[in-house]
Design an enzyme around this catalytic site. Structure first.
Site, mmCIF file in Angstrom:
data_model
loop_
_atom_site.group_PDB
_atom_site.id
_atom_site.type_symbol
_atom_site.label_atom_id
_atom_site.label_comp_id
_atom_site.label_asym_id
_atom_site.label_seq_id
_atom_site.Cartn_x
_atom_site.Cartn_y
_atom_site.Cartn_z
ATOM 1 N N TYR A 60 6.778 -44.234 69.166
ATOM 2 C CA TYR A 60 6.229 -45.177 71.108
ATOM 3 C C TYR A 60 4.849 -45.111 71.052
ATOM 4 C CZ TYR A 60 4.824 -40.167 70.866
ATOM 5 O OH TYR A 60 4.025 -38.849 70.293
ATOM 6 N N GLU B 38 13.579 -59.877 85.619
ATOM 7 C CA GLU B 38 14.964 -59.592 85.414
ATOM 8 C C GLU B 38 14.645 -60.806 83.063
ATOM 9 O OE1 GLU B 38 15.173 -60.703 88.173
ATOM 10 O OE2 GLU B 38 16.649 -60.088 89.301
ATOM 11 N N GLU C 85 2.148 -63.306 94.332
ATOM 12 C CA GLU C 85 2.276 -62.701 93.530
ATOM 13 C C GLU C 85 1.799 -62.989 92.295
ATOM 14 O OE1 GLU C 85 7.041 -61.020 93.839
ATOM 15 O OE2 GLU C 85 6.601 -62.556 94.148
ATOM 16 N N LYS D 57 9.265 -53.418 90.385
ATOM 17 C CA LYS D 57 8.228 -53.941 91.743
ATOM 18 C C LYS D 57 7.500 -52.868 92.128
ATOM 19 C CE LYS D 57 7.255 -58.357 91.901
ATOM 20 N NZ LYS D 57 7.438 -59.828 92.138
#
Length: 120
Positions: free
Chosen positions: A53, A72, A21, A102
């Site tokens: 934004y 997280e 990863e 993901k």
């Protein structure tokens, strides 16, 4: 009271605990929802009284470049950075919700995405 929502920001990053990863990376989607008082911004048509934004998008993009083992942790960093940035501009944020997914996680199975949601 109102909400600013950035829906399905698509970015690439190198987050995860597995060595592949970190090396190969993955596609991610990020959703941000911020609740705040729009009264002054909507009454006076003044961008400085709300959250831009465009700047929010670039903040998320910058945080995605910093490796995290856990999405997280990435979500928590995004929340903390948003709070810090807009506290400087005296914008009172009532609530922040971050959802990070993901896409095609490295799981031996048929799964589209893995998501976490963090509320503050």
């Amino acid at each position: 009271m109102g909400k600013i929502i950035l829906d399905n920001i698509r970015l690439f990053g190198f987050h995860g605990c597995l060595s592949e990863e970190k090396r190969i990376g993955s596609h991610y989607t990020v959703n941000i929802e911020i609740e705040l008082d729009f009264n002054e911004a909507s009454t006076h048509d003044n961008l400085s009284k709300t959250i831009d934004y465009v700047n929010l998008y670039y903040l998320v993009k910058e945080e995605m470049k910093i490796h995290s083992k856990l999405i997280e942790h990435l979500a928590q960093r995004i929340i903390q950075r948003i709070k810090k940035k807009y506290k400087e501009f005296l914008i009172e944020i009532k609530h922040i919700k971050v959802k990070i997914c993901k896409e095609n996680p490295p799981i031996q199975g048929n799964i589209d995405r893995v998501c976490v949601i963090l509320n503050d």
